[in-house]
Design an enzyme around this catalytic site. Structure first.
Site, PDB file in Angstrom:
ATOM      1  N   ARG A  71      20.962  -5.111  16.534  1.00 57.91           N
ATOM      2  CA  ARG A  71      22.320  -4.584  16.609  1.00 57.91           C
ATOM      3  C   ARG A  71      23.221  -5.437  15.711  1.00 57.91           C
ATOM      4  NH1 ARG A  71      25.618  -7.611  19.904  1.00 57.91           N
ATOM      5  NH2 ARG A  71      24.580  -9.219  21.138  1.00 57.91           N
TER       6      ARG A  71
ATOM      7  N   ARG B 292      27.966  -9.208  13.575  1.00 55.05           N
ATOM      8  CA  ARG B 292      29.173  -9.542  12.815  1.00 55.05           C
ATOM      9  C   ARG B 292      29.091  -8.857  11.454  1.00 55.05           C
ATOM     10  NH1 ARG B 292      26.364 -14.487  12.704  1.00 55.05           N
ATOM     11  NH2 ARG B 292      27.532 -15.138  14.542  1.00 55.05           N
TER      12      ARG B 292
ATOM     13  N   THR C  46      15.628  -0.535  14.147  1.00 59.32           N
ATOM     14  CA  THR C  46      15.208   0.825  14.493  1.00 59.32           C
ATOM     15  C   THR C  46      16.230   1.884  14.090  1.00 59.32           C
ATOM     16  OG1 THR C  46      16.181   0.605  16.713  1.00 59.32           O
ATOM     17  CG2 THR C  46      13.854   0.001  16.449  1.00 59.32           C
TER      18      THR C  46
ATOM     19  N   HIS D 208       2.395   5.939  14.404  1.00 56.08           N
ATOM     20  CA  HIS D 208       1.385   6.640  15.195  1.00 56.08           C
ATOM     21  C   HIS D 208       2.068   7.685  16.071  1.00 56.08           C
ATOM     22  CE1 HIS D 208      -1.960   4.146  13.986  1.00 56.08           C
ATOM     23  NE2 HIS D 208      -1.224   3.067  14.213  1.00 56.08           N
TER      24      HIS D 208
ATOM     25  N   ASP E   5       6.232   4.731   1.971  1.00 57.26           N
ATOM     26  CA  ASP E   5       7.301   5.072   1.031  1.00 57.26           C
ATOM     27  C   ASP E   5       8.490   4.160   1.322  1.00 57.26           C
ATOM     28  OD1 ASP E   5       5.826   7.250  -0.068  1.00 57.26           O
ATOM     29  OD2 ASP E   5       6.345   8.422   1.704  1.00 57.26           O
TER      30      ASP E   5
ATOM     31  N   SER F 202       0.855  -1.188   0.000  1.00 62.56           N
ATOM     32  CA  SER F 202       0.000   0.000   0.000  1.00 62.56           C
ATOM     33  C   SER F 202       0.888   1.234   0.000  1.00 62.56           C
ATOM     34  CB  SER F 202      -0.917   0.002   1.230  1.00 62.56           C
ATOM     35  OG  SER F 202      -1.787   1.117   1.210  1.00 62.56           O
TER      36      SER F 202
ATOM     37  N   ALA G 245      16.100 -13.470  12.064  1.00 63.45           N
ATOM     38  CA  ALA G 245      14.688 -13.689  12.367  1.00 63.45           C
ATOM     39  C   ALA G 245      14.281 -12.930  13.620  1.00 63.45           C
ATOM     40  CB  ALA G 245      14.424 -15.181  12.546  1.00 63.45           C
TER      41      ALA G 245
END
Length: 337
Positions: free
Chosen positions: A207, A210, A192, A127, A107, A85, A187
């Protein structure tokens, strides 16, 4: 083959005629229908650009608003129960695969040659809860939505994923994140923050655990050297090649370039760089607003280096005759002494 595509298109429209027949005059939707399962859906009011070969699985939904676009590269695979979408643009590069139940919103740019496990979630929107903490989140979202009509950037922070990345199952990528070329995302990771090229990341928040390889752009790039392949960073025909054709490309000594391509070269701003290319038609090339003419055959072009914030060099090229279908391959790139 054409008859088969026509039959698949007809089946798609007849599977839900009351809803889909209103798009029968939309060429993009008609083209999409040839590669979609009859249970999938496409609501397209903007731009939908599709290649000659692609696959869209069962119960998948494409949604494009009037001012948005979805652009798929050659041989893209989108699995079952997915959602794409767009806000402004969703772009998925050639030979990238999205497995079942993946959701791509807003985007988002995903480079070529990526392998994405099931339940991938990438959204450039979020949000709002910090703007006025005492107010309900829905009120804060609504206030941003009103302001976004005059400033669309308020409601979205684009996500960029480089070529040759692998996402494990259940990965979430937060708004505004850039993932460099060649990364492996473990997985259940929640990404972030930006990820450097050729990193292996895991965890929530994710994080770097390697490196896939030590990504160090050299002072000279040579298309005939396999170890230089990662530094022909984006926009080159490296995907969909068998081992045999890959060897042929290396022996031939040049990577065919798309109209926009990127390289990683050790250089400094304002340093002179030169590129050796081979073209089939007279062409024009630009880097950082500098335009150069490229003659037919093998030639060299020079530019003043203007790297971006990540040290990457971006180029564009096009045939001088816009009606011509030209080809340009990059052979070598280095600093001028």
């Amino acid at each position: 083959m054409r008859l088969r595509s026509m039959i698949k298109t007809l089946r798609w429209f007849l599977a839900d005629p009351l809803h889909r027949l209103r798009f029968v005059g939309n060429r993009a939707v008609v083209a999409a229908a040839a590669g979609m399962h009859p249970t999938s859906d496409a609501v397209v009011h903007g731009k939908l650009a599709l290649p000659g070969a692609f696959t869209i699985g069962r119960r998948t939904r494409l949604s494009v608003p009037s001012d948005g676009s979805i652009l798929l590269g050659e041989s893209v695979f989108v699995g079952d129960d997915c959602e794409l979408s767009a806000a402004s643009c969703i772009q998925i590069g050639a030979h990238t695969s999205l497995q079942s139940r993946s959701i791509i919103l807003g985007d988002v740019t995903i480079g070529a040659g990526c392998v994405c496990g099931p339940n991938l979630y990438l959204s450039s929107a979020w949000h709002h809860f910090r703007d006025a903490p005492a107010l309900p989140i829905r009120w804060q979202d609504a206030a941003v939505a009103v302001r976004s009509t005059s400033n669309p950037a308020l409601g979205t922070r684009p996500i960029f994923v480089g070529e040759d990345c692998w996402f494990g199952i259940h990965v979430v990528v937060a708004p505004g994140v850039t993932i460099g070329r060649g990364c492996v995302i473990g997985a259940n990771a929640v990404v972030t923050r930006d990820v450097p090229p050729y990193s292996v990341v895991a965890g929530a928040p994710a994080r770097v655990i390697r490196k896939r390889l030590d990504f160090q752009p050299p002072k000279k790039l040579d298309a005939s050297r396999p170890e230089h392949l990662p530094y022909f960073y984006a926009g080159f025909a490296q995907w969909g090649l068998s081992v045999t054709t890959l060897d042929q490309a290396l022996i031939r000594g040049g990577w065919r370039a798309a109209s926009v391509f990127t390289v990683a070269l050790e250089t400094a701003p304002a340093q002179s760089i030169r590129m050796r290319v081979i073209t089939s038609k007279p062409a024009r090339m630009q880097h950082g607003g500098q335009w150069r003419t490229v003659e037919v055959g093998e030639s060299e072009v020079s530019f003043e280096a203007i790297p971006d914030g990540d040290g990457l060099l971006h180029f564009e090229w096009s045939p001088q005759d816009p009606r011509a279908a030209g080809l340009l391959a990059v052979l070598q790139l280095d600093q001028e002494s």
